[in-house]
Design an enzyme around this catalytic site. Structure first.
Site, short mmCIF file in Angstrom:
data_model
loop_
_atom_site.label_atom_id
_atom_site.label_comp_id
_atom_site.label_asym_id
_atom_site.label_seq_id
_atom_site.Cartn_x
_atom_site.Cartn_y
_atom_site.Cartn_z
N GLU A 33 -2.08 -5.39 -3.60
CA GLU A 33 -1.15 -4.61 -2.79
C GLU A 33 -0.09 -5.51 -2.17
OE1 GLU A 33 -3.49 -0.62 -1.39
OE2 GLU A 33 -3.65 -2.38 -0.10
N ASP A 81 0.83 -1.20 0.00
CA ASP A 81 0.00 0.00 0.00
C ASP A 81 0.87 1.25 0.00
OD1 ASP A 81 -2.61 1.48 0.49
OD2 ASP A 81 -1.53 2.00 2.31
#
Length: 240
Positions: free
Chosen positions: A125, A53
């Site tokens: 992610e 992320d």
């Protein structure tokens, strides 16, 4: 699947994504917590997701900063939100076919987890985090650019899509429909909540959306409502 991906599965996935990752790190990146809990507490992909992320945010933010020197901080933030959100990540993951490789528990498998937006976004992610951990920032950045540059280009020309809530409010005011009302529900553990929003205008539900934050879910719902109301008003004008 066993505790590790087979060599054939690793090769197939690497060819699909276009990047080489060490098998043990790749296995972890594809391991959802539901599978881990059902198999004796194996490592999950949540730490890699956390890392990915940040890497994704850094690369996209850096790209926007360099390519849009005329935009303010607020405008850059809206552009980034249009690129880095659960729906966009899930769509990229679907294009790659990541869902068929995710290691899921029986419950998630039975409820369609392989196509669940939150799981797909989280896994993508985690994959970015795995590439960063195993191959370094340059290769992780290259992967992000390959996957997200088309989204960045589209976001730059979104117009109304940079802030769907504001655009929806402007549209409903122009059509004398009143102020949009949002209802948000949340689910999931505290560290990984999913929010679902619905938006009503003049007592009628026009859209819904899902996201990792209340704001993201409301933006997705506003987008659905804006498109529905815009289509309805255009149709009414054509028929009048």
């Amino acid at each position: 699947m066993g505790t590790q991906l087979s060599p054939a599965e690793v090769r197939e996935f690497q060819e699909t994504v276009g990047v080489e990752i060490a098998p043990d790190i790749l296995t972890r990146a594809l391991t959802h917590r539901s599978y881990a809990y059902e198999n004796g507490g194996l490592p999950t992909n949540e730490r890699l997701e956390f890392l990915g992320d940040s890497v994704l945010g850094l690369v996209v933010t850096d790209t926007l900063y360099r390519t849009h020197p005329d935009l303010s901080e607020g405008q850059l933030a809206k552009l980034r939100a249009a690129v880095v959100n659960m729906r966009a990540l899930a769509d990229v993951a679907r294009e790659l076919g990541i869902g068929r490789y995710v290691r899921l528990g029986r419950g998630e498998e039975a409820t369609g987890g392989r196509d669940k937006s939150s799981i797909l976004a989280d896994t993508l992610e985690a994959l970015i985090g795995a590439v960063y951990l195993d191959r370094g920032l340059d290769e992780a950045s290259e992967l992000v650019h390959r996957l997200f540059d088309p989204l960045i280009a589209r976001a730059s020309g979104l117009g109304a899509g940079l802030d769907w809530k504001t655009s929806l409010q402007e549209l409903t005011a122009a059509e004398l429909l009143g102020v949009p009302e949002y209802v948000v529900e949340e689910s999931g553990p505290d560290h990984q909540k999913t929010f679902r929003a619905t938006v009503r205008v003049a007592g009628q539900t026009y859209g819904s959306g899902e996201g990792r934050s209340k704001k993201e879910a409301e933006q997705q719902a506003a987008e659905s409502a804006w498109k529905a109301i815009r289509a309805a008003t255009e149709k009414a004008k054509q028929e009048s």
